[in-house]
Design an enzyme around this catalytic site. Structure first.
Site, PDB file in Angstrom:
ATOM      1  N   HIS A   6     -14.046 -35.984  94.420  1.00  0.00           N
ATOM      2  CA  HIS A   6     -13.134 -35.588  93.345  1.00  0.00           C
ATOM      3  C   HIS A   6     -11.685 -35.775  93.799  1.00  0.00           C
ATOM      4  O   HIS A   6     -11.014 -36.696  93.360  1.00  0.00           O
ATOM      5  CB  HIS A   6     -13.450 -34.137  92.977  1.00  0.00           C
ATOM      6  CG  HIS A   6     -12.849 -33.665  91.706  1.00  0.00           C
ATOM      7  ND1 HIS A   6     -12.171 -34.474  90.834  1.00  0.00           N
ATOM      8  CD2 HIS A   6     -12.829 -32.426  91.129  1.00  0.00           C
ATOM      9  CE1 HIS A   6     -11.766 -33.771  89.795  1.00  0.00           C
ATOM     10  NE2 HIS A   6     -12.150 -32.524  89.952  1.00  0.00           N
TER      11      HIS A   6
ATOM     12  N   HIS B 189     -14.418 -46.221  87.549  1.00  0.00           N
ATOM     13  CA  HIS B 189     -14.302 -44.838  87.083  1.00  0.00           C
ATOM     14  C   HIS B 189     -15.466 -44.547  86.152  1.00  0.00           C
ATOM     15  O   HIS B 189     -15.916 -45.442  85.433  1.00  0.00           O
ATOM     16  CB  HIS B 189     -12.979 -44.651  86.325  1.00  0.00           C
ATOM     17  CG  HIS B 189     -12.574 -43.222  86.163  1.00  0.00           C
ATOM     18  ND1 HIS B 189     -13.080 -42.429  85.166  1.00  0.00           N
ATOM     19  CD2 HIS B 189     -11.718 -42.452  86.868  1.00  0.00           C
ATOM     20  CE1 HIS B 189     -12.546 -41.229  85.274  1.00  0.00           C
ATOM     21  NE2 HIS B 189     -11.724 -41.205  86.296  1.00  0.00           N
TER      22      HIS B 189
ATOM     23  N   ASP C  45      -6.286 -43.238  91.760  1.00  0.00           N
ATOM     24  CA  ASP C  45      -6.158 -43.090  93.211  1.00  0.00           C
ATOM     25  C   ASP C  45      -5.742 -44.360  93.925  1.00  0.00           C
ATOM     26  O   ASP C  45      -5.445 -44.332  95.122  1.00  0.00           O
ATOM     27  CB  ASP C  45      -7.495 -42.619  93.808  1.00  0.00           C
ATOM     28  CG  ASP C  45      -7.781 -41.185  93.430  1.00  0.00           C
ATOM     29  OD1 ASP C  45      -6.828 -40.413  93.421  1.00  0.00           O
ATOM     30  OD2 ASP C  45      -8.940 -40.858  93.143  1.00  0.00           O
TER      31      ASP C  45
HETATM   32  N1  ACO Z   1     -16.337 -51.459  94.277  1.00  0.00           N
HETATM   33  C1  ACO Z   1     -17.348 -52.342  94.113  1.00  0.00           C
HETATM   34  N2  ACO Z   1     -18.306 -52.214  93.187  1.00  0.00           N
HETATM   35  C2  ACO Z   1     -18.263 -51.148  92.391  1.00  0.00           C
HETATM   36  C3  ACO Z   1     -17.233 -50.183  92.501  1.00  0.00           C
HETATM   37  C4  ACO Z   1     -16.239 -50.374  93.488  1.00  0.00           C
HETATM   38  N3  ACO Z   1     -15.262 -49.501  93.615  1.00  0.00           N
HETATM   39  N4  ACO Z   1     -17.433 -49.223  91.577  1.00  0.00           N
HETATM   40  C5  ACO Z   1     -18.543 -49.564  90.913  1.00  0.00           C
HETATM   41  N5  ACO Z   1     -19.039 -50.725  91.407  1.00  0.00           N
HETATM   42  C6  ACO Z   1     -20.191 -51.480  90.903  1.00  0.00           C
HETATM   43  C7  ACO Z   1     -21.497 -50.791  91.309  1.00  0.00           C
HETATM   44  O1  ACO Z   1     -21.980 -51.314  92.527  1.00  0.00           O
HETATM   45  C8  ACO Z   1     -22.387 -51.158  90.159  1.00  0.00           C
HETATM   46  O2  ACO Z   1     -22.759 -52.501  90.322  1.00  0.00           O
HETATM   47  P1  ACO Z   1     -24.264 -52.965  89.935  1.00  0.00           P
HETATM   48  O3  ACO Z   1     -24.340 -52.765  88.446  1.00  0.00           O
HETATM   49  O4  ACO Z   1     -24.342 -54.363  90.392  1.00  0.00           O
HETATM   50  O5  ACO Z   1     -25.175 -52.038  90.672  1.00  0.00           O
HETATM   51  C9  ACO Z   1     -21.461 -51.111  88.934  1.00  0.00           C
HETATM   52  O6  ACO Z   1     -20.151 -51.416  89.486  1.00  0.00           O
HETATM   53  C10 ACO Z   1     -21.431 -49.760  88.227  1.00  0.00           C
HETATM   54  O7  ACO Z   1     -21.070 -48.764  89.178  1.00  0.00           O
HETATM   55  P2  ACO Z   1     -21.568 -47.243  89.167  1.00  0.00           P
HETATM   56  O8  ACO Z   1     -21.626 -46.772  90.583  1.00  0.00           O
HETATM   57  O9  ACO Z   1     -22.799 -47.127  88.312  1.00  0.00           O
HETATM   58  O10 ACO Z   1     -20.409 -46.525  88.387  1.00  0.00           O
HETATM   59  P3  ACO Z   1     -20.194 -44.959  88.300  1.00  0.00           P
HETATM   60  O11 ACO Z   1     -19.601 -44.690  86.967  1.00  0.00           O
HETATM   61  O12 ACO Z   1     -21.425 -44.206  88.646  1.00  0.00           O
HETATM   62  O13 ACO Z   1     -19.165 -44.689  89.480  1.00  0.00           O
HETATM   63  C11 ACO Z   1     -17.149 -44.410  90.671  1.00  0.00           C
HETATM   64  C12 ACO Z   1     -17.822 -44.497  89.284  1.00  0.00           C
HETATM   65  C13 ACO Z   1     -17.872 -43.326  91.518  1.00  0.00           C
HETATM   66  C14 ACO Z   1     -15.708 -43.979  90.481  1.00  0.00           C
HETATM   67  C15 ACO Z   1     -17.240 -45.772  91.356  1.00  0.00           C
HETATM   68  O14 ACO Z   1     -16.615 -46.754  90.557  1.00  0.00           O
HETATM   69  C16 ACO Z   1     -16.652 -45.763  92.768  1.00  0.00           C
HETATM   70  O15 ACO Z   1     -17.354 -45.411  93.721  1.00  0.00           O
HETATM   71  N6  ACO Z   1     -15.347 -46.124  92.927  1.00  0.00           N
HETATM   72  C17 ACO Z   1     -14.708 -46.083  94.206  1.00  0.00           C
HETATM   73  C18 ACO Z   1     -14.301 -44.647  94.553  1.00  0.00           C
HETATM   74  C19 ACO Z   1     -13.104 -44.175  93.750  1.00  0.00           C
HETATM   75  O16 ACO Z   1     -12.105 -44.861  93.624  1.00  0.00           O
HETATM   76  N7  ACO Z   1     -13.203 -42.935  93.227  1.00  0.00           N
HETATM   77  C20 ACO Z   1     -12.109 -42.321  92.477  1.00  0.00           C
HETATM   78  C21 ACO Z   1     -12.459 -42.141  91.035  1.00  0.00           C
HETATM   79  S1  ACO Z   1     -11.062 -41.477  90.145  1.00  0.00           S
HETATM   80  C22 ACO Z   1     -11.053 -39.784  90.451  1.00  0.00           C
HETATM   81  O17 ACO Z   1     -12.060 -39.178  90.740  1.00  0.00           O
HETATM   82  C23 ACO Z   1      -9.789 -39.033  90.352  1.00  0.00           C
END
Ligand code: ACO
Length: 422
Positions: A261, A300, A356
């Site tokens: 978070h 996100h 972020d």
């Molecule tokens: N880099 C590379 N690939 C990604 C990323 C990323 N940052 N985020 C998602 N993907 C890919 C996943 O591998 C998945 O690919 P696939 O369909 O081939 O398996 C697809 O995109 C969908 O991703 P999910 O993990 O299902 O998306 P979810 O909504 O569950 O996750 C999250 C969102 C956790 C924010 C994710 O995008 C992530 O881990 N980002 C990096 C961490 C980050 O920046 N977090 C801050 C969020 S903002 C906040 O909390 C204030």
């Protein structure tokens, strides 16, 4: 709705594009049946409240507080005005704003015992752990805060929470550095006073650079609320027990402490440092596409478009670097963003920079250690938490939060004496 188990048909109202989970309870296989429940781990598809505070359209990249677009607020407003907007539901006139700022300014001091309380922490205590404890401790200094049905008392603690959060945060920062705590300076504005409490040394009067002050104020505006996220849901759930607002907000701080978070901006900084130079960016991106790692600060759960806050922060970054000198990591971030926004992998998955991606760079430029990042998030989010808490306490449909479960354990086992258990 037809229950395929029995073939019976039921009518369930659809209002605001939702069905009421409790309406499903009438669906039973026989009279003794408890009735149908919904199963929704992590609340992926469940609205837990009605709220008129923050609107997000993740597909279009829209964020509004009380209907006002975040872009306009970041450009034209101040954090304290935004806090007023969140709490009161409308923008103040000049007199209301002046009174609001005055009220907050005269409540920035904390009881001296809180200083001693801070001194009880280990020399290397995480500032977020300290903020969590000191926020909760405030309830013991204001026993009347438990009278949450009294609007005047409620309001006085709303003011105190917003006013004292920067003071508690700055005490935590100074503690970790073994530096004396700095008292609030009521001649400075909200972000300026916070900077002073962090960085004042021997000078008689701390004078913040107005560009840094403004950049911090913009960051505060952007982080003020984000509807029913993890920490806000924690504040609402804990507050639903009718505990005082300090304890409910402490629950929000605890939730924000978690790396999923409040901690992603720290991960972005580490990633940028690891990439190191512009030449390494293509290889890094290839590694992400091969599934070897994540591009932190991208993607996100709600935004499937550019996070509107990321655009504003990118601009604020440039303003801050004008004062502090450029950070080479910014060039790497810009290059990463450029490549990712054109690459099929990221485009097809709708992965865009989130809030972020750039905020850690600003915090670092301001001289903040990474463990202060979630603390810097908690200060402005307090106005959002408390606006949501106020809304909840006045919502007749709300009761104590108490989810159901699907029980998966054993039943009616006979107790076996320990000697007979094998
Ligand atoms: N880099 C590379 N690939 C990604 C990323 C990323 N940052 N985020 C998602 N993907 C890919 C996943 O591998 C998945 O690919 P696939 O369909 O081939 O398996 C697809 O995109 C969908 O991703 P999910 O993990 O299902 O998306 P979810 O909504 O569950 O996750 C999250 C969102 C956790 C924010 C994710 O995008 C992530 O881990 N980002 C990096 C961490 C980050 O920046 N977090 C801050 C969020 S903002 C906040 O909390 C204030």
């Amino acid at each position: 709705m037809t229950d395929n188990r029995t073939g019976k048909t039921y009518e369930v109202d659809v209002t605001d594009d939702t069905v009421r989970a409790i309406d499903l309870r009438q669906i039973k296989v026989n009279e003794d049946d408890f009735g149908l429940m919904t199963y929704d781990p992590a609340f992926m598809n469940t609205a837990s409240c009605r709220s008129s505070i923050t609107y997000i359209d993740g597909d279009r990249g829209i964020l509004e507080y009380r209907g006002y677009p975040i872009e306009q607020l970041a450009e034209k407003s101040t954090y304290l005005e935004v806090a007023y907007l969140l709490i009161h539901g409308e923008l103040p006139n000049q007199k209301q704003l002046d009174e609001w700022i005055h009220e907050i300014t005269i409540h920035t001091f904390v009881h001296e015992n809180l200083k001693q309380f801070c001194e009880g922490f280990r020399y290397d205590a995480h500032p977020m752990g300290m903020l969590l404890a000191t926020t909760g401790a405030l309830s013991t200094f204001y026993p009347d805060a438990s009278k949450i049905d009294d609007p005047e008392i409620r309001y006085s603690h709303v003011i105190r929470l917003i006013a004292k959060m920067p003071t508690l945060a700055a005490f935590a920062y100074r503690h970790a550095r073994g530096m004396p705590y700095v008292y609030p300076d009521n001649e400075l504005n909200y972000p300026g006073n916070f900077l002073g409490m962090l960085f004042k040394m021997t000078e008689l009067k701390y004078e913040p650079d107005p560009r840094i002050e403004r950049a911090l104020d913009i960051l505060f505006i952007l982080h003020a609320d984000h509807e029913q996220n993890c920490s806000t849901s924690a504040v609402r759930a804990v507050g639903s027990s009718q505990v005082d607002p300090y304890s409910a907000v402490a629950a929000g701080v605890a939730a924000l402490y978690g790396p999923l978070h409040g901690g992603a901006n720290e991960a972005v900084l580490r990633m940028l440092r690891r990439i190191g130079t512009l030449e390494n960016v293509p290889d890094f991106v290839q590694g992400v596409k091969n599934g070897e790692e994540r591009l932190m600060g991208f993607g996100h759960r709600v935004y499937k478009n550019y996070d509107p806050r990321a655009k504003i922060i990118k601009k604020a970054c440039e303003d801050v670097f004008e004062v502090t000198g450029t950070n080479p990591l910014l060039d790497i971030a810009v290059e990463l963003e450029k490549i990712a926004l054109e690459d099929e992998y990221f485009v097809s998955r709708k992965l865009y920079p989130n809030v972020d991606f750039y905020s850690g760079l600003i915090y670092e430029a301001l001289g903040m250690p990474v463990d202060m990042f979630p603390v810097l998030f908690a200060i402005p989010r307090t106005s959002g938490w408390i606006a949501q808490w106020l809304e909840m306490t006045q919502d007749k449909e709300q009761k104590i939060a108490r989810p159901r479960q699907i029980y998966t354990g054993g039943r009616t086992l006979d107790y076996v004496p320990i000697g007979d258990r094998g």
